[in-house]
Write a protein that holds these residues in place. Structure first.
Motif, short mmCIF file in Angstrom:
data_model
loop_
_atom_site.label_atom_id
_atom_site.label_comp_id
_atom_site.label_asym_id
_atom_site.label_seq_id
_atom_site.Cartn_x
_atom_site.Cartn_y
_atom_site.Cartn_z
N TYR A 105 -6.33 7.78 -2.30
CA TYR A 105 -5.91 6.41 -2.59
C TYR A 105 -6.86 5.41 -1.92
O TYR A 105 -7.18 5.55 -0.73
CB TYR A 105 -4.48 6.20 -2.10
CG TYR A 105 -3.97 4.78 -2.25
CD1 TYR A 105 -3.78 4.23 -3.50
CD2 TYR A 105 -3.70 4.01 -1.12
CE1 TYR A 105 -3.32 2.93 -3.64
CE2 TYR A 105 -3.24 2.70 -1.24
CZ TYR A 105 -3.05 2.16 -2.51
OH TYR A 105 -2.61 0.87 -2.64
N PRO B 222 -6.94 1.65 -1.10
CA PRO B 222 -6.20 0.38 -1.10
C PRO B 222 -7.09 -0.83 -1.33
O PRO B 222 -6.62 -1.86 -1.79
CB PRO B 222 -5.56 0.35 0.29
CG PRO B 222 -6.41 1.25 1.13
CD PRO B 222 -6.91 2.32 0.20
N ARG C 138 0.26 4.22 -2.63
CA ARG C 138 -0.07 5.59 -2.19
C ARG C 138 0.95 6.59 -2.75
O ARG C 138 0.58 7.67 -3.23
CB ARG C 138 -0.11 5.63 -0.66
CG ARG C 138 -0.52 7.00 -0.11
CD ARG C 138 -0.69 6.96 1.40
NE ARG C 138 -1.96 6.31 1.75
CZ ARG C 138 -2.08 5.06 2.22
NH1 ARG C 138 -1.00 4.32 2.39
NH2 ARG C 138 -3.25 4.55 2.53
N GLU D 80 0.82 -1.21 0.00
CA GLU D 80 0.00 0.00 0.00
C GLU D 80 0.85 1.27 0.00
O GLU D 80 0.46 2.28 -0.59
CB GLU D 80 -0.93 -0.01 1.21
CG GLU D 80 -2.00 -1.10 1.14
CD GLU D 80 -2.97 -1.02 2.32
OE1 GLU D 80 -2.96 0.02 3.01
OE2 GLU D 80 -3.71 -2.00 2.53
N PRO E 218 -7.82 -0.40 -5.83
CA PRO E 218 -6.94 0.54 -6.55
C PRO E 218 -7.32 0.72 -8.01
O PRO E 218 -6.95 1.72 -8.62
CB PRO E 218 -5.56 -0.11 -6.41
CG PRO E 218 -5.82 -1.55 -6.14
CD PRO E 218 -7.11 -1.59 -5.37
#
Length: 917
Positions: A262, A264, A221, A217, A267
């Motif tokens: 973002y 997670p 990000r 992640e 995505p």
């Protein structure tokens, strides 16, 4: 350079670890270069580059598996200081520097792995690592400021790209972090305006987009943050606004809201939003680069990623490809060839089946809207097709959205109608590539219904292409290396054989199994590949299709009729050769006579001998029909006349066909004029260099003589008399097959002419040491055909010039016996001609010919007492017993075989000298 800058450089000079006697690196020895000397050196142009190379060597010498010292960091800090000095590095030099530093730092193991290796220094390793990474990023920023141009930025960002698709998470993290660092620095400084757009925007965006879907992640990000920075830079550039007009931080925060936070958990939503929002900045080239960057993530590198990483990357690539193709496919129109080439190159690095399916997606997506462009691009694939190229062709049909098969086949057919050689003489691989693509499509069963629709056109186009590709060497066509063993020479790729293979594939897919087997057994495919036999191979295929009642023949027949007058020479020969065999079909009765009989009659006067032979074959086939037989027989004189000045094999082929017409006229021939013309055509080929031609022509000659019926006309008698010498000479060649046919034909001529030739004339035994037998034959010929004696001599002289030594030898022996038998019939001019011929043959490269020429001279001289025949003064004719046989007082008492023959010895000497030369 300023002294202050020099002091900074001096303070950062790397202290290189020096190995002690026990091998440990304990002491650090400063590079001892006096300050004044460095000042002088740096003032010299090129000193900066020398120092840069020194730093690069030190970085390269550092271990890649552990971070044990600060040498890397210090070297990169030194390079950072050097970047502020002059002269400025070139783009290539800067790129090499970045590659060296990035490779040295990024290839290090993860911080955790290095800490586990030396737990006592875990904290020191962590600090040293972050310092080293910071030093690298500081160097990258400094290098950008050294050349704040689009090219300068590109030379820094490009080396980072491959690391973003690494199978190791820590390497991907370093690459993304460094990219974002450079982009942040660019946004803050923004020292230039990019009129041509951001350099390599598509590649950079594509690589960052793939990392949004990274299982880590933190990487995802940070990649999204890098995309937001990139978006902000592009907005500033396209808007042309200066720094005072807008707050960059506020713009960044605004764009962060536009591109969304973002996510997670999903995505792919971020990827879709990014692709949609970047539409204003993506031109055709950027779309192409974005697609190819998405394909990069599908490669299997030396370090294979874990399952989660691989699956997430494949998903990110698929989402990126699909969204770009759906929203920007119109922009991809201009760059379809580059996209296809990129896919082809990438496929060789993608092995995982699912990844290959994703990589092939652009083909079917683009073909749905731009079929012609995609097909033209696929025709540019390297030939012969390897597994990657073949899979790209099959992708057009196998995957959704698939293209219209009918349109695809029509495009391939149009390409197969083109010549592989353009008007300017340059070779074109388009027809061969189209045939290769067709071969791959034939492997897809769902296509066969559409293929059947245009099967006749495809078959005839392919057969014509076979003719075009005979002996043709096309550029870029090499055998695929994977088909050869290691260290083995790859097989030569022969285009015409590949074309024949496609023809066979088409026939098999259409159910013509018997026809293919028939050609295999008869050697038809090999004939089709040869320039002189191509029409025979095509005719054999058509004959097989008629024999096995191919259900598509009617369509082929009616298609051929308008095609016979189109195209060039090769096209017409192929089409006519196929059409002629179809004249055996019952459906031909429905065709107007002008398209069958009339066309064949026109072919008899064609300038191409092959077309004449094909037309004769057509007339022979038509003669089998009752309603056409009389008309065809009336054309017999024209058919025979068309055989003149033809190649031997063509004559044999035509005469074999004509023989059926002669046989249909009854047991004997009544029209002797036609027979004479036929015999005149056959006789010159008695000494053909090809044994098959020679034997066939002699055999057919005998067959024609057997069909003759008395009374003998003067023309027939003259023709048969002119056959005597050629048959006698060819019989002496020592070829059993040809010799037997000569004997049989000579016997038939003798029977018809009521000759009483000496029994030895029919013997195939060599004439060597049998001069009396030759003399007896010559005496009979001169006594029986006195008026033709000079003709016999002329024919013999012609054979002395033949390329085959055996014929030269037999002709010389014949002349040696014939001239004495002729006596005063030989004119002075003709004797001079004989003398000149024999003189030349005394220097023949073949020893037996040389000896026979000398013996013939000796024999003629002994029989003719004419002054001009006497040898030159240097030849001695008196035998000296002391130099020959010392035990005999006189040569006259010796046997003939032991008497010295000066001319023979001289001939042998001349022959030996010619060999030495």
């Amino acid at each position: 350079m300023h002294a202050g800058a020099l002091d900074d450089v001096n303070s950062c000079l790397v202290r290189v670890p020096e190995k002690t006697e026990d091998g440990s690196q304990t002491a650090l020895v400063e590079n001892v270069i006096p300050l004044q000397e460095r000042q002088d050196l740096l003032e010299v142009e090129g000193e900066k580059k020398a120092m840069m190379k020194q730093m690069m060597r030190q970085i390269q010498e550092e271990p890649r598996d552990f971070l044990s010292s600060s040498v890397r960091r210090q070297a990169m800090e030194t390079l950072t200081q050097l970047s502020h000095t002059q002269p400025t590095l070139g783009v290539q030099e800067r790129s090499e520097l970045v590659i060296t530093c990035v490779q040295s730092v990024f290839s290090l193991p993860s911080v955790q792995a290095m800490q586990e290796k030396d737990q006592a220094k875990a904290e020191a390793i962590r600090i040293l690592y972050h310092q080293t990474l910071d030093a690298l990023q500081t160097l990258l920023k400094a290098l950008f400021l050294e050349d704040p141009t689009p090219d300068g930025l590109k030379s820094i960002l490009e080396p980072l790209g491959p690391w973003m698709n690494s199978g190791k998470a820590h390497e991907r993290a370093r690459a993304v972090n460094s990219n974002v660092s450079v982009l942040s620095h660019t946004l803050l400084t923004l020292p230039f305006f990019m009129p041509l757009g951001f350099p390599a925007l598509g590649l950079l965006l594509g690589r960052l987009v793939l990392r949004i879907g990274d299982p880590d992640e933190e990487i995802g990000r940070e990649a999204l943050d890098g995309i937001i920075i990139l978006y902000t830079i592009l907005e500033l550039q396209t808007g042309g606004r200066g720094e005072k007009e807008i707050n960059k931080k506020e713009l960044f925060e605004s764009n962060k809201r536009v591109l969304g936070p973002y996510n997670p958990a999903s995505p792919c939503q971020n990827i879709l939003r990014v692709i949609a929002e970047f539409g204003n900045f993506l031109g055709p080239q950027q779309v192409k680069d974005l697609l190819l960057a998405a394909l990069e993530g599908l490669q299997g590198g030396s370090e294979a990623p874990g399952k989660d990483t691989r699956e997430m990357t494949q998903l990110a690539s698929e989402v990126t490809l699909s969204s770009v193709l759906e929203w920007y496919h119109q922009r991809a129109l201009e760059v379809i060839p580059e996209i296809m080439q990129g896919i082809y190159r990438q496929l060789s690095h993608i092995q995982e089946p699912r990844a290959r399916q994703v990589a092939l997606l652009p083909i079917s997506h683009l073909a749905r809207s731009f079929m012609t462009k995609v097909v033209v691009a696929l025709l540019m694939c390297p030939l012969p097709l390897d597994s990657n190229g073949a899979e790209m062709w099959r992708q057009l049909i196998l995957c959704k959205p698939s293209c219209d098969v009918r349109d695809l086949l029509d495009l391939l057919l149009n390409s197969l109608k083109k010549k592989p050689v353009t008007n300017k003489g340059t070779a074109s691989t388009v027809p061969l590539a189209a045939a290769s693509g067709l071969c791959e499509l034939l492997s897809v069963n769902s296509c066969m219904g559409r293929v059947k629709r245009i099967y006749p056109q495809l078959l005839l186009a392919l057969l014509t292409q076979v003719h075009y590709h005979i002996g043709l060497i096309l550029p870029g066509c090499t055998a695929p290396h994977k088909d050869t063993q290691k260290d083995a020479q790859p097989p030569v790729f022969i285009p015409v054989r590949w074309m024949v293979r496609v023809v066979k594939t088409l026939l098999l897919k259409m159910g013509c199994f018997y026809e293919v087997t028939f050609l295999d057994e008869q050697g038809g495919w090999e004939l089709m590949e040869q320039a002189e036999n191509h029409h025979r191979g095509v005719a054999l295929l058509a004959r097989a299709m008629v024999l096995y009642s191919c259900h598509e023949l009617c369509r082929v027949l009616y298609l051929l009729i308008p095609l016979l007058e189109r195209g060039d020479k090769k096209h017409k020969i192929t089409a006519t050769a196929f059409f002629v065999e179809l004249l055996q079909m019952e459906q031909v009765r429905r065709i107007p006579e002008e398209y069958s009989l009339g066309r064949m009659v026109e072919g008899l006067s064609h300038h191409d001998p092959v077309m004449k032979v094909i037309s004769i074959r057509g007339l022979v086939i038509l003669a089998r029909r009752t309603e056409k037989a009389a008309k065809v027989r009336a054309l017999l004189p024209s058919m025979v006349k068309s055989l003149k000045d033809m190649d031997g094999m063509l004559v044999v082929e035509a005469v074999h066909n004509l023989k059926t017409i002669f046989e249909g006229q009854g047991r004997k021939l009544t029209d002797s004029s036609v027979c004479v013309e036929m015999l005149e055509v056959l006789q010159p080929h008695f000494s053909d260099s090809q044994e098959d031609v020679c034997a066939s022509c002699i055999h057919l000659y005998g067959k024609m003589v057997k069909k003759l019926r008395p009374p003998r006309t003067p023309a027939v008698e003259e023709q048969l008399i002119r056959t005597l010498v050629p048959l006698l000479l060819v019989m002496q060649e020592g070829n059993a097959n040809v010799g037997q046919k000569c004997v049989k034909t000579l016997f038939r001529c003798s029977c018809f002419m009521a000759w009483e030739l000496p029994r030895k004339a029919y013997s195939q035994k060599p004439w060597d040491n049998r001069q009396k037998r030759v003399a007896k034959i010559c005496k009979f010929l001169v006594n029986t055909h006195r008026d033709s004696a000079l003709t016999f001599l002329s024919q013999s002289l012609e054979y002395t010039k033949h390329t085959r030594a055996s014929l030269r030898k037999s002709s010389v022996m014949f002349i040696g016996s014939l001239v004495p038998c002729m006596g005063r019939l030989v004119t002075e001019d003709r004797l001079k001609e004989v003398k000149a011929a024999l003189e030349n043959l005394r220097h023949d490269p073949e020893a037996s010919v040389c000896i026979c020429a000398a013996e013939a001279q000796d024999h003629i001289l002994a029989s003719c007492g004419r002054n001009y025949w006497w040898p030159p003064p240097e030849y001695t004719w008196v035998c000296d017993p002391a130099t020959t046989h010392r035990w005999s007082p006189s040569c006259e008492d010796l046997p003939t075989s032991h008497k010295r023959r000066p001319w023979i010895m001289q001939a042998l000497g001349s022959w030996r000298m010619s060999l030495k030369l």
